[in-house]
Design a protein around this motif. Structure first.
Motif, mmCIF file in Angstrom:
data_model
loop_
_atom_site.group_PDB
_atom_site.id
_atom_site.type_symbol
_atom_site.label_atom_id
_atom_site.label_comp_id
_atom_site.label_asym_id
_atom_site.label_seq_id
_atom_site.Cartn_x
_atom_site.Cartn_y
_atom_site.Cartn_z
ATOM 1 N N ALA A 602 -12.896 8.609 -9.163
ATOM 2 C CA ALA A 602 -13.520 9.844 -8.673
ATOM 3 C C ALA A 602 -13.692 9.802 -7.158
ATOM 4 C CB ALA A 602 -14.867 10.064 -9.362
ATOM 5 N N ARG A 603 -14.142 8.663 -6.628
ATOM 6 C CA ARG A 603 -14.314 8.555 -5.171
ATOM 7 C C ARG A 603 -12.978 8.662 -4.445
ATOM 8 N NH1 ARG A 603 -17.985 4.468 -6.846
ATOM 9 N NH2 ARG A 603 -16.404 2.862 -6.441
ATOM 10 N N LEU A 604 -11.951 8.052 -5.003
ATOM 11 C CA LEU A 604 -10.631 8.096 -4.376
ATOM 12 C C LEU A 604 -10.070 9.520 -4.383
ATOM 13 C CD1 LEU A 604 -8.352 6.536 -3.074
ATOM 14 C CD2 LEU A 604 -7.501 5.954 -5.357
ATOM 15 N N LEU A 605 -10.277 10.226 -5.471
ATOM 16 C CA LEU A 605 -9.808 11.610 -5.548
ATOM 17 C C LEU A 605 -10.503 12.478 -4.514
ATOM 18 C CD1 LEU A 605 -9.627 12.062 -9.424
ATOM 19 C CD2 LEU A 605 -7.718 12.280 -7.846
ATOM 20 N N GLN A 606 -11.788 12.233 -4.303
ATOM 21 C CA GLN A 606 -12.517 13.021 -3.315
ATOM 22 C C GLN A 606 -12.084 12.680 -1.895
ATOM 23 O OE1 GLN A 606 -16.584 12.175 -4.324
ATOM 24 N NE2 GLN A 606 -16.534 13.404 -6.185
ATOM 25 N N GLY A 607 -11.451 11.514 -1.713
ATOM 26 C CA GLY A 607 -10.957 11.139 -0.389
ATOM 27 C C GLY A 607 -9.570 11.655 -0.089
ATOM 28 N N LEU A 608 -8.842 12.137 -1.098
ATOM 29 C CA LEU A 608 -7.506 12.695 -0.877
ATOM 30 C C LEU A 608 -7.622 14.103 -0.305
ATOM 31 C CD1 LEU A 608 -5.721 11.590 -4.186
ATOM 32 C CD2 LEU A 608 -5.486 10.564 -1.917
ATOM 33 N N PRO A 609 -6.554 14.578 0.353
ATOM 34 C CA PRO A 609 -6.577 15.967 0.849
ATOM 35 C C PRO A 609 -6.883 16.938 -0.290
ATOM 36 C CG PRO A 609 -4.705 14.794 1.763
ATOM 37 C CD PRO A 609 -5.317 13.878 0.748
ATOM 38 N N SER A 610 -7.876 17.750 -0.123
ATOM 39 C CA SER A 610 -8.314 18.648 -1.190
ATOM 40 C C SER A 610 -7.748 20.061 -0.978
ATOM 41 C CB SER A 610 -9.845 18.697 -1.234
ATOM 42 O OG SER A 610 -10.356 19.167 -0.014
#
Length: 724
Positions: A602-610
């Motif tokens: 979840a943290r990694l997904l939030q760090g990707l370009p959204s």
């Protein structure tokens, strides 16, 4: 909560409190978020301080409800709306039919027209007095909060049409407008019912993360029996009653009920539900365990570290509840536009009435003009602009094997910049397969496969099951066995009826049992799992098992790259298998992230370009699916992933991800067109109805025409797909 206008009203009342700096009400989940002002830091914000303010608007405020309570509430709302819609449909049909005969001039006699006008009014009464009650209640609440919304316009439009129609009937005129009231109520009830059903379905994601009701074998001391070196006995207790630090026993094949750690002997545990690891692990004493995982070995004893409600799975449910509390950008825009339009229409209607009376227009005609303003201003097309396009896009996607469970996700799908995949079960079939093998030259395949089938028979280990499937392909021979014993983390011993002894497991275990391993290809397969087979002290074969990519995985990733998406592979599995699969399907080394826990995903997904899109298949992916902009569950996904994802693939492979993104871009384009058109319509129509007298009949027809145009524009999505 009845509608988004109600949510805005609650927000407005709470934000007027001096101790509240900001308040936000999420209508779909009926959840209030409050941030206190600096002056409230010492005393804090209490439920007792906020509840009376909300109660004055007709709502009750309490702690976040359980999913069971939320289901009951939404089921009650659905029945409530369905009953009113049924009444509106049955009685409104006759109102519309009588009005249509009058409008079309199908009746030659004025007396018969007058009777039909009374019939139209009579059949509209149940609709107005019963079906429209929720709109009146919501309109009154929003007026009290000084945040009038669409419900106020609908209520005034309905009662304005009824009052004007009764006045015309009293004058002997048959040109009544009861159908206006019926149509407004019926159309909006349909929209509210669909919205409630969508919210109800969204709660299932939280249900899938909840463990079922179960009892737990808990150790109790002091009962005179011997067990584990202490006087006591095992007693069944409800999961919710097990205290922290209690010792519990989990039988073979059962799901772990609570978080804890292995206490006595090593445990053989399937961690896939929470980590996504393709192979179970042997955990020594002292290793942490989490609820939701499955015990594959002998009965294990564990010490509880977190009680029910505080386990990792419970925390994931709460995080999912937080991540679900979001609105789409276009839906927020439509809400703001409707919120601005409603008070403006009220002012314009009142001004039209006053000006018309002042310039000498008869009172009845002035009321008709004001009613026309209200009808024209009712933002029905605005309310339909986004949902209709979403519905059309959902139908188109269904034809392509993509189920869009949350129509609002089209807005986010169209803006996705990053696409991340889980490994096991998403880009792979989810089960290990025999990649290669090395067989002793002294044994033929016809003799090897029956021996391997006998060694793997009735085993629950995924690698053994994969070997069993491979052995049974092309061979129906089976050898009965006398005894079978599985040693967690090492291998499986089988004694056949003819006395033959089979050893299936790691090379070290075979060596420990006196078997000389002759395979020299171990280093050639560092990323695959190695399993060896021995018989009566002789090495027979070595098998290398791994997960092969799905046939369309490489093409799907290449297509996503061409369209400009950033792609990533995020898995809880070991680095070796993850990097090997990434290389096979076209991921770069820097795009592969192995060994990630659900929270780390979840943290990694939030760090990707959204916005981000995440494709997963298990409980370990549920939090990632919720935290990503859009979650996609593949065909063979588990319950938690299916219910937590906004999009589901119902065809094998990953090609549906690219299809969903393509359809979403077209759907969002239609949403924007509908929103712009409906906004322009309301603005232009309001200007015209103020400048010139337009009867309510024309206002109704214009409103229907605007809604129809929005509907036809949305239907282009399906027509174009059929043509394609």
């Amino acid at each position: 909560m009845w509608c988004s206008s109600c949510a805005l009203a609650v927000e407005a009342r709470l934000q007027r409190l001096p101790e509240v700096a900001a308040a936000s009400v999420h209508y779909p989940s009926a959840t209030l978020w409050v941030r206190g002002a600096a002056s409230a830091k010492t005393s804090g914000i209490t439920l007792e301080a906020l509840a009376p303010v909300v109660r004055r608007l007709g709502y009750s405020l309490g702690l976040p409800e359980t999913t069971l309570d939320a289901h009951a509430r939404l089921e009650k709302e659905s029945r409530y709306l369905a009953l009113r819609l049924m009444v509106a449909s049955v009685f409104g049909m006759w109102t519309m039919l009588a009005s249509l005969l009058i409008y079309a001039g199908a009746v030659s006699s004025a007396q018969v027209e007058y009777v039909l006008a009374w019939v139209s009014g009579a059949f509209s009464l149940p609709v107005v007095l019963f079906s429209g009650v929720p709109f009146y209640r919501a309109g009154w609440r929003t007026l009290r909060a000084r945040k009038p919304g669409m419900d106020v316009l609908v209520s005034l439009g309905v009662w304005g049409a009824v009052v004007v129609s009764l006045g015309l009937l009293a004058r002997g005129s048959a040109e009544v407008y009861f159908d206006t009231a019926v149509m407004l109520i019926g159309l909006l009830l349909v929209g509210r019912l669909v919205d409630t059903l969508c919210r109800h379905r969204g709660l299932r994601a939280l249900d899938a993360l909840a463990l079922p009701q179960m009892t737990v074998a808990c150790w109790e001391q002091g009962h005179g029996e011997q067990g584990h070196g202490e006087q006591g006995r095992w007693k069944e207790r409800a999961r919710e009653e097990v205290p922290r630090n209690a010792r519990i026993r989990v039988a073979r094949g059962d799901t772990l009920p609570l978080d804890g750690y292995v206490e006595d002997s090593p445990a053989w545990v399937d961690l896939a539900p929470l980590t996504g690891e393709s192979v179970p692990r042997r955990l020594p004493p002292g290793t942490a365990l989490h609820a939701g995982c499955r015990n594959l070995g002998a009965a294990l004893v564990m010490r509880v570290s977190a009680v029910a409600g505080e386990c990792r799975l419970d925390r994931m449910r709460e995080q999912m509840r937080f991540h679900q509390a979001r609105k789409g950008e276009l839906q927020r825009l439509a809400d703001h536009f409707a919120a601005w339009l409603s008070p403006a229409a009220l002012v314009l209607a009142a001004a039209t009435l006053c000006v018309a009376v002042l310039v000498g227009v008869p009172w009845e005609d002035a009321m008709v003009r004001a009613l026309s303003v209200l009808v024209v201003a009712c933002p029905c097309a605005v309310g339909l602009a986004v949902p209709l396009a979403s519905l059309a896009g959902s139908s188109t996607a269904l034809g392509q094997g993509v189920v869009v469970r949350d129509p609002g996700s089209f807005e986010t799908l169209a803006e996705v910049r990053s696409v991340a995949f889980d490994k096991t079960g998403t880009l792979t079939p989810g089960v290990p397969e025999v990649v290669s093998f090395n067989v002793d030259s002294a044994i033929s395949m016809e003799k090897l496969k029956p021996l391997l089938a006998a060694a793997t028979q009735r085993s629950e280990h995924p690698l053994a099951q994969a070997l069993g499937r491979w052995a049974e392909s092309g061979s129906r021979a089976s050898l009965p066995h006398e005894t079978a014993e599985e040693i967690p983390g090492q291998g499986r011993y089988v004694r056949l009826m003819d006395g033959c002894e089979l050893y299936l497991g790691s090379g070290a275990w075979l060596t420990a049992n006196g078997i000389t391993v002759a395979d020299s290809r171990t280093i050639a397969h560092p990323d695959n799992s190695q399993v060896m087979l021995g018989c009566d002290g002789q090495w027979l074969a070595s098998f290398y098992l791994g997960e092969q990519p799905l046939p369309d995985a490489q093409a799907t990733l290449a297509g996503l790259r061409r369209e400009g998406y950033l792609v990533a592979l995020i898995s809880g599995d070991r680095a070796g298998p993850v990097m090997a699969l990434g290389k096979a399907v076209g991921f770069k080394p820097g795009e592969c992230y192995p060994g990630r826990s659900p929270e780390a995903k979840a943290r990694l997904l939030q760090g990707l370009p959204s916005p981000t899109l995440y494709v997963g298949d298990g409980i370990n992916d549920a939090l990632g699916l919720a935290s990503a902009g859009v979650g996609v569950a593949c065909l063979n996904a588990g319950d938690a992933a299916r219910e937590g994802a906004a999009v589901q693939l119902i065809r094998p492979g990953s090609a549906g991800v690219a299809q969903a993104l393509r359809i979403a871009r077209r759907t969002r384009r239609v949403m924007r067109q509908n929103l712009v058109f409906s906004a322009l319509y309301n603005g232009v129509a309001l200007g015209l109805v103020i400048l010139m007298p337009i009867p309510p009949l024309m206002a109704v027809l214009a409103m229907v025409a605007s809604s129809l145009s929005v509907t036809l524009n949305a239907a282009r999505l399906a027509w174009r797909e059929e043509g394609h």
